[in-house]
Design a protein around this motif. Sequence first.
Motif, PDB file in Angstrom:
ATOM      1  N   UNK A   1       0.832  -1.197   0.000  1.00  0.00           N
ATOM      2  CA  UNK A   1       0.000   0.000   0.000  1.00  0.00           C
ATOM      3  C   UNK A   1       0.872   1.256   0.000  1.00  0.00           C
ATOM      4  N   UNK A   2       1.898   1.273   0.863  1.00  0.00           N
ATOM      5  CA  UNK A   2       2.766   2.452   0.926  1.00  0.00           C
ATOM      6  C   UNK A   2       3.491   2.668  -0.409  1.00  0.00           C
ATOM      7  N   UNK A   3       3.973   1.585  -0.994  1.00  0.00           N
ATOM      8  CA  UNK A   3       4.675   1.722  -2.277  1.00  0.00           C
ATOM      9  C   UNK A   3       3.728   2.214  -3.372  1.00  0.00           C
ATOM     10  N   UNK A   4       2.474   1.761  -3.317  1.00  0.00           N
ATOM     11  CA  UNK A   4       1.490   2.250  -4.271  1.00  0.00           C
ATOM     12  C   UNK A   4       1.280   3.749  -4.118  1.00  0.00           C
ATOM     13  N   UNK A   5       1.133   4.182  -2.883  1.00  0.00           N
ATOM     14  CA  UNK A   5       0.905   5.608  -2.653  1.00  0.00           C
ATOM     15  C   UNK A   5       2.093   6.412  -3.166  1.00  0.00           C
ATOM     16  N   UNK A   6       3.309   5.842  -3.001  1.00  0.00           N
ATOM     17  CA  UNK A   6       4.504   6.565  -3.422  1.00  0.00           C
ATOM     18  C   UNK A   6       4.851   6.389  -4.886  1.00  0.00           C
TER      19      UNK A   6
END
Lengths: 249, 270
Positions: free
Chosen positions: A88-93
């Motif tokens: 999820x964090x990598x997607x947001x970034x």
Amino acid sequence: MLALDNIGKTYPNGVHALDGIELRVDLGEIVAVLGGSGCGKSTLLRLIAGLDRPDPGRVTLDGTDMNGPHEKIGVVFQEPRLLPWLSVAQNVGFGLRGKRLAERRRLIEDALQRVGLADKADVWPRELSGGQAQRVSIARALVTRPEVLLLDEPFSALDAFTRIDLQDHLLHVWAQTHPRPTLIVVTHDIDEAIVLADRIVIMRPHPGRVQAEIAVDLDRPRDRAAHAFEELRRQVMAVLDQSLIHRLD
Amino acid sequence: MTDTSLAAPRTAARRFPGPGLALGLLLPLGLALIWEAAVAAGLNNGRLFPPPSVIAGTLWALWQTGALADHALATLGRVGAGFGLGVAAGTVAGALTGYSLLASRLLDPSLQALRAIPSIAWVPLFILWFGIFEASKIALIAVGVFFPVYLGLMAAIRSVDRKIVEVGRIYRLSGPEMVWRILLPAVLPAYVTSLRSGLGLGWMFVVAAEFMGASEGLGYLLVDGQQLGKPAQIVAAIIAFAILGKITDSLLAWASTPFLRWEDGFANHR
Ligand SMILES: Nc1ncnc2c1ncn2[C@@H]1O[C@H](COP(=O)(O)OP(=O)(O)OP(=O)(O)O)[C@@H](O)[C@H]1O
Ligand SMILES: [Mg+2]
């Protein structure tokens, strides 16, 4: 200011999807685009996003011609479109470039917090509910701080409760962001348009044109049961009926 | 408050095979025992199909002399070389034709025509071209490996979801970035599958290659066993093939799991 000048679009298969669209949207304004299925709403958004080219016409942002996707314009699609191989964090970034790792982390954390999903940073997208996934995609779009955020029926796949929840959420996030981004929200849902928008653009099909614009002068937060809300709903409904009559001609 | 790590999420450790393995062994072990008992009781002389104890003895003898390891290594070397070449060529061709319409129009018809030829039919030509020794064998294996890899990768690239590619376009990824950040991860599961079917074909073709005249290798053991009437040696070689095939396939699968943990398929939900 986002400006659409005499936008038209004819697909290679001959479908005349849009014709003579004129629209001006100020920074920080929320515009809802309302209309029946097939009247060119998604096409319009894709043209603004730079995923397709208008023919004829042009899209300008603060006087600059938009040719193709632009960093100042973010998009939230109808489906979350998260990359399943990224957390999820990598997607947001995903769209953050040229930033130090620490800075990226901070921005991502901040964006996730704003959509209320700070605790989901390290899970896979497949472990999210539909509403959570859509919130992540909103966080992904907001983290790059676009001036204009385009949303194509962002909540239409969700149940009524989640939808109302996310509408409030979107407004909250919008109000918390400085400067406030311009939002253009395509929707089928009259209530959604009235709750969110400063202005409702109603379209009619064959080819897609603007039928009417209705200003929404209600204070926020808006009470869906209020009399003025009801009155506006009736007004929008009447215009939509008009656009349907056009279709039957 | 979590510390946003930007690292991949942790996934629970892989489950141990456990009772599933025991259940799967029931049938082969049971049959082996029954056969052993039948030969021991004199119901069959076991000459054409030797009982497990004789096969185990043969395997052990081959192992002790070092012959088994030599033959297995020779075969493994051929499969390795052929697989490497086939994968390299299949990957390049598959990537080109999957990515570029021009390359696809240019290359795919010819490659499809070549694919229609049963690969064993190349053997005489390869022997004329590359001689009877290693080169022709490796070429045959490489041809066998090439097609599944080529087709698998091409199809995988073509079927990458346009919706996800659009996410890349929205963030203005360059061509190489699009390949690295979107296409590569998206095709990886299908690519690994095509590698595994390629490897399976590699093992199939190494047998054919070693039939066409070899002085060492597990395929040679097969031919030798047939010519000298030693069925136990044949079965021993078959078992060695099975074990090596399974090990190499498992290695491939194991090496790819760290990259595929995100998969949301049937297999991750059992
Ligand atoms: N890629 C395409 N190629 C050809 N025609 C298309 C394409 N996309 C849309 N159209 C056509 O253009 C018209 C407008 O489609 P569009 O998707 O913009 O409608 P919409 O208002 O978003 O509808 P909905 O509310 O159902 O999403 C339709 O007649 C559709 O068939
Ligand atoms: Mg649409």
